[in-house]
Scaffold this motif. Structure first.
Motif, mmCIF file in Angstrom:
data_model
loop_
_atom_site.group_PDB
_atom_site.id
_atom_site.type_symbol
_atom_site.label_atom_id
_atom_site.label_comp_id
_atom_site.label_asym_id
_atom_site.label_seq_id
_atom_site.Cartn_x
_atom_site.Cartn_y
_atom_site.Cartn_z
ATOM 1 N N ASP A 34 0.829 -1.197 0.000
ATOM 2 C CA ASP A 34 0.000 0.000 0.000
ATOM 3 C C ASP A 34 0.873 1.260 0.000
ATOM 4 O O ASP A 34 1.811 1.379 0.798
ATOM 5 C CB ASP A 34 -0.901 0.005 1.230
ATOM 6 N N ARG A 35 0.565 2.193 -0.881
ATOM 7 C CA ARG A 35 1.414 3.374 -1.062
ATOM 8 C C ARG A 35 1.590 4.167 0.229
ATOM 9 O O ARG A 35 2.713 4.524 0.607
ATOM 10 C CB ARG A 35 0.819 4.271 -2.155
ATOM 11 N N GLU A 36 0.503 4.445 0.934
ATOM 12 C CA GLU A 36 0.603 5.246 2.146
ATOM 13 C C GLU A 36 1.285 4.486 3.273
ATOM 14 O O GLU A 36 1.991 5.082 4.092
ATOM 15 C CB GLU A 36 -0.787 5.731 2.568
ATOM 16 N N LYS A 37 1.108 3.178 3.304
ATOM 17 C CA LYS A 37 1.792 2.381 4.325
ATOM 18 C C LYS A 37 3.304 2.365 4.072
ATOM 19 O O LYS A 37 4.095 2.275 5.017
ATOM 20 C CB LYS A 37 1.238 0.953 4.336
ATOM 21 N N LEU A 38 3.698 2.465 2.822
ATOM 22 C CA LEU A 38 5.124 2.554 2.513
ATOM 23 C C LEU A 38 5.720 3.853 3.042
ATOM 24 O O LEU A 38 6.886 3.891 3.444
ATOM 25 C CB LEU A 38 5.360 2.422 1.007
ATOM 26 N N ARG A 39 4.923 4.914 3.058
ATOM 27 C CA ARG A 39 5.386 6.167 3.672
ATOM 28 C C ARG A 39 5.607 5.960 5.174
ATOM 29 O O ARG A 39 6.557 6.505 5.756
ATOM 30 C CB ARG A 39 4.377 7.284 3.436
ATOM 31 N N ASP A 40 4.734 5.178 5.795
ATOM 32 C CA ASP A 40 4.902 4.872 7.218
ATOM 33 C C ASP A 40 6.194 4.082 7.446
ATOM 34 O O ASP A 40 6.888 4.294 8.452
ATOM 35 C CB ASP A 40 3.716 4.068 7.739
ATOM 36 N N ILE A 41 6.510 3.180 6.530
ATOM 37 C CA ILE A 41 7.741 2.392 6.663
ATOM 38 C C ILE A 41 8.957 3.303 6.545
ATOM 39 O O ILE A 41 9.932 3.163 7.300
ATOM 40 C CB ILE A 41 7.772 1.268 5.606
ATOM 41 N N ILE A 46 13.476 5.869 9.527
ATOM 42 C CA ILE A 46 14.130 7.090 10.001
ATOM 43 C C ILE A 46 14.176 7.110 11.524
ATOM 44 O O ILE A 46 15.184 7.495 12.131
ATOM 45 C CB ILE A 46 13.392 8.333 9.470
ATOM 46 N N SER A 47 13.090 6.656 12.169
ATOM 47 C CA SER A 47 13.059 6.658 13.634
ATOM 48 C C SER A 47 14.081 5.695 14.223
ATOM 49 O O SER A 47 14.543 5.893 15.352
ATOM 50 C CB SER A 47 11.656 6.297 14.132
ATOM 51 N N ILE A 48 14.446 4.658 13.471
ATOM 52 C CA ILE A 48 15.425 3.673 13.953
ATOM 53 C C ILE A 48 16.846 4.137 13.688
ATOM 54 O O ILE A 48 17.703 4.127 14.583
ATOM 55 C CB ILE A 48 15.171 2.304 13.295
ATOM 56 N N TRP A 49 17.129 4.540 12.453
ATOM 57 C CA TRP A 49 18.496 4.887 12.050
ATOM 58 C C TRP A 49 18.783 6.379 12.093
ATOM 59 O O TRP A 49 19.924 6.788 12.126
ATOM 60 C CB TRP A 49 18.792 4.360 10.644
ATOM 61 N N GLY A 50 17.745 7.216 12.040
ATOM 62 C CA GLY A 50 17.956 8.648 11.931
ATOM 63 C C GLY A 50 18.226 9.048 10.489
ATOM 64 O O GLY A 50 18.382 8.215 9.605
ATOM 65 N N MET A 51 18.267 10.326 10.242
ATOM 66 C CA MET A 51 18.549 10.848 8.911
ATOM 67 C C MET A 51 20.058 11.020 8.736
ATOM 68 O O MET A 51 20.804 11.217 9.683
ATOM 69 C CB MET A 51 17.859 12.199 8.712
ATOM 70 N N SER A 52 20.498 10.955 7.486
ATOM 71 C CA SER A 52 21.882 11.275 7.144
ATOM 72 C C SER A 52 21.858 12.337 6.056
ATOM 73 O O SER A 52 20.795 12.809 5.643
ATOM 74 C CB SER A 52 22.609 10.026 6.639
ATOM 75 N N SER A 53 23.035 12.719 5.583
ATOM 76 C CA SER A 53 23.100 13.708 4.502
ATOM 77 C C SER A 53 22.443 13.191 3.232
ATOM 78 O O SER A 53 22.087 13.955 2.346
ATOM 79 C CB SER A 53 24.556 14.071 4.222
ATOM 80 N N HIS A 54 22.267 11.867 3.157
ATOM 81 C CA HIS A 54 21.633 11.263 1.983
ATOM 82 C C HIS A 54 20.114 11.155 2.145
ATOM 83 O O HIS A 54 19.413 10.763 1.217
ATOM 84 C CB HIS A 54 22.214 9.867 1.726
ATOM 85 N N CYS A 84 5.336 -1.653 13.567
ATOM 86 C CA CYS A 84 6.407 -1.785 14.567
ATOM 87 C C CYS A 84 7.684 -2.391 14.008
ATOM 88 O O CYS A 84 8.680 -2.516 14.720
ATOM 89 C CB CYS A 84 5.925 -2.594 15.760
ATOM 90 N N GLY A 85 7.694 -2.779 12.731
ATOM 91 C CA GLY A 85 8.909 -3.340 12.152
ATOM 92 C C GLY A 85 8.756 -3.492 10.656
ATOM 93 O O GLY A 85 7.639 -3.580 10.137
ATOM 94 N N ALA A 86 9.891 -3.508 9.969
ATOM 95 C CA ALA A 86 9.857 -3.672 8.517
ATOM 96 C C ALA A 86 11.164 -4.283 8.037
ATOM 97 O O ALA A 86 12.221 -4.107 8.654
ATOM 98 C CB ALA A 86 9.623 -2.330 7.821
ATOM 99 N N ALA A 87 11.073 -5.009 6.926
ATOM 100 C CA ALA A 87 12.248 -5.601 6.297
ATOM 101 C C ALA A 87 12.046 -5.536 4.788
ATOM 102 O O ALA A 87 10.936 -5.740 4.294
ATOM 103 C CB ALA A 87 12.441 -7.050 6.747
#
Length: 287
Positions: A34-41, A46-54, A84-87
């Motif tokens: 689902d397109r909107e669920k992919l935005r959630d992923i 981002i909440s797990i790894w944080g943002m980078s310059s990329h 709560c998780g994604a792969a």
């Protein structure tokens, strides 16, 4: 044009194991498109790894393209519908291998079995398509992940790649060099089947061994016992990078030398103790 694929004989067992793992973790794991669920992923990663310059670890547009290409995006949801998780894994049509790009679980529930349920879902997804092997890379200094990959899932490692991504500036990697081990997960092996049913490949440090090298903290780092090598990772590299970047860098160099020397000599990593020691054996000596 659709491509007909034949499920692997172990696919049924994999589906049953994936279902059991999800029940144990208290989640529902699905293939998400689902397109909107992919935005959630994207937001979860981002909440797990944080943002980078990329930008985001895997941006929404890439997730959307991966899904559209028929590759795997597994998502885990709590009973209230919270992601709560994604792969994420990709595969080349016609190949008998898949490649896992990323897998993560929301902060605070890392010990609930959600990550295991996600990987078992990926395993079942792959075997349903006749794909027998999955590979991915991981940081050799993160012993918790190493134990999950090798002892909990049944993967093995015999390749070390220096600075795989270059310097990484996200919140977890903190400008460290990105050396990586390459995990190879034979999805239908006896070991992987046992692991999928909760029989982890637990290993324990031998009571008697010979010290080969010492770590940056002055304690033994590489041991030898009866032809088996034992290589220690730091207890918490993420905290160490923040507290003492110099010592973290020394750990990187020490483990790089230990692994490269062992792999050149024909060893492979086949398990990790609960205290962060990798077991390295030669395939002909494994039992």
């Amino acid at each position: 044009m659709s491509i007909t694929v034949e499920a692997h004989p172990a696919a049924r067992q994999a589906r049953e194991a994936a279902t059991a793992a999800a029940v144990t973790a208290g989640v529902t794991v699905i293939e998400e498109a689902d397109r909107e669920k992919l935005r959630d992923i994207e937001s979860l990663l981002i909440s797990i790894w944080g943002m980078s310059s990329h930008g985001a670890p895997i941006p929404f547009d890439i997730l959307r393209s991966i899904s559209h290409a028929g590759c795997n995006i597994s998502a885990a949801y709590l009973p209230d519908g919270t992601l709560c998780g994604a792969a994420v894994a990709i595969v080349t049509p016609g190949d008998a291998a898949s490649y896992s790009l990323i897998a993560g679980v929301a902060p605070g529930i890392a010990d609930k079995g959600v990550g295991f349920a996600l990987k078992q879902h990926q395993r079942a997804w792959s075997l349903d398509r006749g794909i027998e092997t999955m590979t991915w890379t991981f940081d050799p200094l993160v012993s918790r992940n190493a134990r999950f990959n090798l002892s909990k899932l049944g993967a093995h490692v015999d390749e070390y790649i220096r600075n795989f991504y270059g310097l990484m500036d996200d919140d977890i990697n903190a400008n460290d060099e990105s050396d990586r081990l390459v995990a190879v997960w034979p999805l239908a092996s006896e070991t992987s089947i046992d692991c999928s049913e909760g029989l982890a490949r637990d290993v324990d440090l031998p009571s008697s061994s010979r010290v080969l090298t010492y770590g940056p903290d002055g304690e033994a780092q590489l041991l030898e016992a009866d032809g088996t090598l034992w290589c220690r990772a730091p207890q918490d590299i993420v905290a160490l990078r923040a507290a003492d970047p110099g010592q973290a860098a020394r750990w990187r160099s020490t483990m790089r030398e230990s692994f490269e020397t062992a792999f050149d000599a024909g060893y492979q990593a086949t398990g990790v103790t609960r205290t962060g020691w990798y077991r390295l054996t030669r395939p002909s000596e494994q039992h």
